[in-house]
Design an enzyme around this catalytic site. Structure first.
Site, PDB file in Angstrom:
ATOM      1  N   ALA A  12      -3.559  47.028 -30.578  1.00 25.55           N
ATOM      2  CA  ALA A  12      -2.809  46.675 -32.273  1.00 25.55           C
ATOM      3  C   ALA A  12      -3.031  45.650 -32.573  1.00 25.55           C
ATOM      4  CB  ALA A  12      -1.037  46.932 -32.226  1.00 25.55           C
ATOM      5  N   HIS A  27      20.803  28.060  13.593  1.00 20.94           N
ATOM      6  CA  HIS A  27      19.791  27.556  14.062  1.00 20.94           C
ATOM      7  C   HIS A  27      18.917  29.215  15.658  1.00 20.94           C
ATOM      8  CE1 HIS A  27      17.862  24.897  17.438  1.00 20.94           C
ATOM      9  NE2 HIS A  27      18.396  25.686  18.478  1.00 20.94           N
ATOM     10  N   TYR A  42      -3.178  27.817  -8.847  1.00 24.45           N
ATOM     11  CA  TYR A  42      -2.884  28.751  -7.832  1.00 24.45           C
ATOM     12  C   TYR A  42      -3.902  29.983  -6.931  1.00 24.45           C
ATOM     13  CZ  TYR A  42       1.476  27.580  -9.587  1.00 24.45           C
ATOM     14  OH  TYR A  42       2.723  26.771 -10.107  1.00 24.45           O
ATOM     15  N   ILE A  43      -4.156  30.404  -7.855  1.00 27.76           N
ATOM     16  CA  ILE A  43      -5.530  31.434  -7.559  1.00 27.76           C
ATOM     17  C   ILE A  43      -7.123  30.935  -6.696  1.00 27.76           C
ATOM     18  CG2 ILE A  43      -7.093  33.171  -8.691  1.00 27.76           C
ATOM     19  CD1 ILE A  43      -5.514  33.354 -11.324  1.00 27.76           C
ATOM     20  N   THR A  51       5.808  34.978 -14.039  1.00 25.66           N
ATOM     21  CA  THR A  51       6.102  35.966 -14.575  1.00 25.66           C
ATOM     22  C   THR A  51       8.062  36.074 -15.408  1.00 25.66           C
ATOM     23  OG1 THR A  51       4.870  37.040 -13.269  1.00 25.66           O
ATOM     24  CG2 THR A  51       7.170  38.353 -13.367  1.00 25.66           C
ATOM     25  N   CYS A  80       0.649  39.026  -9.284  1.00 24.60           N
ATOM     26  CA  CYS A  80       1.197  38.860  -8.790  1.00 24.60           C
ATOM     27  C   CYS A  80       1.712  39.708  -7.108  1.00 24.60           C
ATOM     28  CB  CYS A  80       2.554  38.627  -8.371  1.00 24.60           C
ATOM     29  SG  CYS A  80       2.955  37.803 -10.441  1.00 24.60           S
ATOM     30  N   THR A 110      -0.156  41.480 -16.323  1.00 15.78           N
ATOM     31  CA  THR A 110      -0.832  41.365 -15.364  1.00 15.78           C
ATOM     32  C   THR A 110      -0.164  40.856 -13.765  1.00 15.78           C
ATOM     33  OG1 THR A 110      -2.000  39.375 -16.771  1.00 15.78           O
ATOM     34  CG2 THR A 110      -1.949  38.532 -14.763  1.00 15.78           C
ATOM     35  N   CYS A 111       0.771  39.997 -14.258  1.00 14.92           N
ATOM     36  CA  CYS A 111       1.698  40.831 -12.641  1.00 14.92           C
ATOM     37  C   CYS A 111       1.678  42.002 -12.248  1.00 14.92           C
ATOM     38  CB  CYS A 111       2.735  40.258 -12.927  1.00 14.92           C
ATOM     39  SG  CYS A 111       4.096  40.190 -11.430  1.00 14.92           S
ATOM     40  N   GLU A 146      -5.197  30.709  -3.281  1.00 17.04           N
ATOM     41  CA  GLU A 146      -4.482  31.982  -2.846  1.00 17.04           C
ATOM     42  C   GLU A 146      -5.703  32.935  -2.166  1.00 17.04           C
ATOM     43  OE1 GLU A 146      -1.944  33.182  -5.903  1.00 17.04           O
ATOM     44  OE2 GLU A 146       0.012  32.291  -5.102  1.00 17.04           O
ATOM     45  N   SER A 165       5.496  41.695 -18.923  1.00 16.90           N
ATOM     46  CA  SER A 165       6.661  40.907 -17.604  1.00 16.90           C
ATOM     47  C   SER A 165       7.454  40.904 -19.396  1.00 16.90           C
ATOM     48  CB  SER A 165       6.552  40.070 -16.835  1.00 16.90           C
ATOM     49  OG  SER A 165       5.543  40.414 -15.380  1.00 16.90           O
ATOM     50  N   GLY A 166       7.147  39.859 -19.668  1.00 18.76           N
ATOM     51  CA  GLY A 166       8.065  40.124 -20.972  1.00 18.76           C
ATOM     52  C   GLY A 166       7.669  40.920 -21.307  1.00 18.76           C
ATOM     53  N   LYS A 191      -2.286  40.358  -5.466  1.00 13.45           N
ATOM     54  CA  LYS A 191      -2.274  39.158  -4.453  1.00 13.45           C
ATOM     55  C   LYS A 191      -1.163  39.398  -3.737  1.00 13.45           C
ATOM     56  CE  LYS A 191      -0.052  36.109  -4.782  1.00 13.45           C
ATOM     57  NZ  LYS A 191      -0.077  34.800  -6.418  1.00 13.45           N
ATOM     58  N   GLY A 228      -7.573  28.322 -14.869  1.00 10.28           N
ATOM     59  CA  GLY A 228      -7.029  28.382 -15.546  1.00 10.28           C
ATOM     60  C   GLY A 228      -6.669  29.926 -16.230  1.00 10.28           C
ATOM     61  N   GLU A 282      16.216  25.157   8.782  1.00 11.62           N
ATOM     62  CA  GLU A 282      17.810  24.101   9.486  1.00 11.62           C
ATOM     63  C   GLU A 282      16.846  23.075   9.460  1.00 11.62           C
ATOM     64  OE1 GLU A 282      18.502  24.214  12.825  1.00 11.62           O
ATOM     65  OE2 GLU A 282      16.974  24.939  14.228  1.00 11.62           O
ATOM     66  N   ARG A 336      -2.266  20.130  -9.046  1.00 11.64           N
ATOM     67  CA  ARG A 336      -2.353  19.201  -9.913  1.00 11.64           C
ATOM     68  C   ARG A 336      -0.122  19.005  -9.716  1.00 11.64           C
ATOM     69  NH1 ARG A 336      -3.847  17.489 -14.490  1.00 11.64           N
ATOM     70  NH2 ARG A 336      -5.084  19.432 -14.692  1.00 11.64           N
TER      71      ARG A 336
END
Ligand code: NDP
Length: 448
Positions: free
Chosen positions: A115, A437, A178-179, A312, A48, A42-43, A182, A15-16, A51, A263, A442, A205
């Site tokens: 590389a 509504h 998270y993982i 991400t 992401c 990874t994403c 999920e 992503s980066g 998943k 982690g 709401e 946490r």
């Protein structure tokens, strides 16, 4: 034109890295990217995106049950893991292609090989070729951490989980983040018996305790086993391929699949960074300043490899800020305040800003407002699953400093709520907003 082969060489097309590449390329820089696995990182490839598609797939288990109360006659439901797996992998490949096209459209040279850094302006490719660059950006992300216990080779990580040959009957998941949460939801919905093993008595946490408590209650009520204050001493593979988890703190557990999600560590091993003077933290993260510059002035890093916020959208913003600053003449830095986040558990959690505990520590007196309700759809479906919404308000300024949600579509609702918190809107602004509504969202403007 400099004497270097490239103005910018990026290691890692996640992503980066991809964002930095296309923005710098758009500014006219001569850019190259090296990626040893698949373009997308990874994403897109093993995080992401696949998943989230599994989360959608998993949700049908409950939707099909609930459909009967809405008048639908659903014949016996059957789930075929291989159909979903293959469709998800096809979608991942499609997206990988699009990422590759984006790089091509911005004249980025892609080296599909590893590389390593051999100098402040030099890298060596796996093919043996040496390349030079005015600036190097390390965007190699992170990898799943694994403990050193006997038999750990029998466990899988989130890399392998998308490729399982068949749906396991019994899944043991290590971790409470998270993982873990999920995939506990995903596997449970697909019919597996899930045991989640956490080293302490706290999962997730950093999320608001009341919200996490609600997830634990709902998960346990659904039939997910949770073992707290427990750990693994060894994994033993039996002749029939099942795995016996030798445990500390709880009874041993038998499993067909053991997923470790404890982690992720920065991917800096054997990248040559220390040899050229790039300082790393104890966990192996690249130390960077506010402009993503490492301790070597020509080498920069963004995303998970810096081990700050492993999300991400944060890596994307960092890649953009790096390229704007270094190649666009538009100095930019990422604002890390009020980053919204979600756990795509069943049901999902979403949060932005401070938890009640954090707000008390930081601000002193805070007010909290909660709405504990059963969504209309759950009521008709006879599903006894309650949502919980919580606002944390600074008593002095009346600013809403935190929003915490658990319930259907919480992440979708949170993105808009995050704008309000980021804009430092007050509780009185929420109160002044007319409800939409009938929705779940709401509740955000009806808490008194
Ligand atoms: P997390 O950091 O979310 O959670 C790690 C869990 O493992 C915690 O419960 C932690 O416990 C526990 N743990 C840590 N070390 C050990 C150990 N040595 N032995 C046993 N348990 C341990 O990690 P994940 O692997 O779930 O995810 C990695 C990162 O990826 C996340 O932090 C997140 O940034 C990102 N991610 C984001 C998603 C999203 O946005 N929805 C989805 C998936 C991943 P303790 O609390 O005690 O430290």
């Amino acid at each position: 034109m400099s004497d270097y082969d490239f103005d910018l060489f990026i290691v890692g097309a996640g992503s980066g890295g991809v964002r930095a590449a296309r923005i710098a390329g758009g500014y006219g820089a001569r850019v190259a990217v090296a990626e040893e696995h698949r373009v997308g990182g990874t994403c897109v490839i093993r995080g992401c995106v696949p998943k989230k598609l599994l989360v959608y797939g998993a949700h049908f288990a409950e939707d099909l049950d609930d459909a009967a109360m809405f008048g639908w006659d659903v014949p016996e439901k059957r789930f075929d893991w291989t159909v979903l797996r293959d469709n998800v992998m096809a979608e991942v490949s499609r997206l990988e292609g699009l990422y590759g096209e984006t790089l091509g459209n911005h004249d980025v040279t892609v080296f599909k090989e590893r590389a390593v850094v051999t100098g402040p302006n030099q890298l060596r490719l796996a093919s043996g070729r040496t390349v030079t660059a005015g600036k190097i950006l390390i965007a190699v992300g992170a990898r799943a951490a694994l403990p050193e216990i006997p038999g750990i080779e029998h466990a899988i990580t989130s890399n392998e989980v998308f490729h399982l040959e068949r749906m396991p009957r019994r899944v043991v998941i290590a971790g409470g983040g998270y993982i873990a949460n999920e995939f506990a939801g995903i596997f449970h919905q697909f019919g597996a018996h899930v045991t989640l093993v956490n080293r302490s008595d706290t999962i997730l946490r950093g999320y608001d305790e009341q919200i996490v408590d609600r997830l634990v209650k709902i998960s346990v009520a659904k039939g997910i086993d949770m073992r707290f204050n427990s750990g693994f001493s060894a994994l033993e593979e039996r002749d029939d391929g099942t795995i016996l988890c030798r445990m500390k703190g709880c009874d041993d557990i038998e499993a067909d699949v053991v997923l470790f999600a404890i982690g992720r560590l920065p991917n800096t091993d054997e990248l040559g960074l220390e040899n050229v003077g790039v300082e790393l933290t104890e966990r192996g993260a690249i130390k960077v300043d506010a402009d993503y510059r490492s301790t070597v002035p020509s080498i920069f890093a963004v995303g998970d490899v810096t081990d700050r916020i492993q999300l991400t959208p944060v890596a994307i913003r960092e890649g953009q800020a790096f390229a704007d600053t270094q190649f666009g003449g538009k100095p930019a830095r990422v604002d890390y305040g009020c980053v919204p986040s979600s756990v795509f558990s069943h049901p999902p959690i979403a949060a932005v800003g401070l938890t009640e505990g954090q707000a008390k520590n930081k601000l002193g007196v805070v007010r909290t407002y909660t709405s504990d309700f059963r969504p209309m759809k759950n009521v008709l479906a006879g599903r006894n699953e309650r949502s919980l919404y919580k606002l944390v308000v600074d008593d002095g300024s009346d600013e809403v400093v935190g929003v915490h949600l658990i319930g259907p579509d919480a992440p979708e609702i949170m993105q808009a709520a995050a704008v309000a918190v980021k804009a430092r809107l007050k509780k009185s602004d929420f109160d002044a907003t007319v409800a939409l509504h009938p929705t779940m969202a709401e509740e955000l403007v009806l808490m008194r």
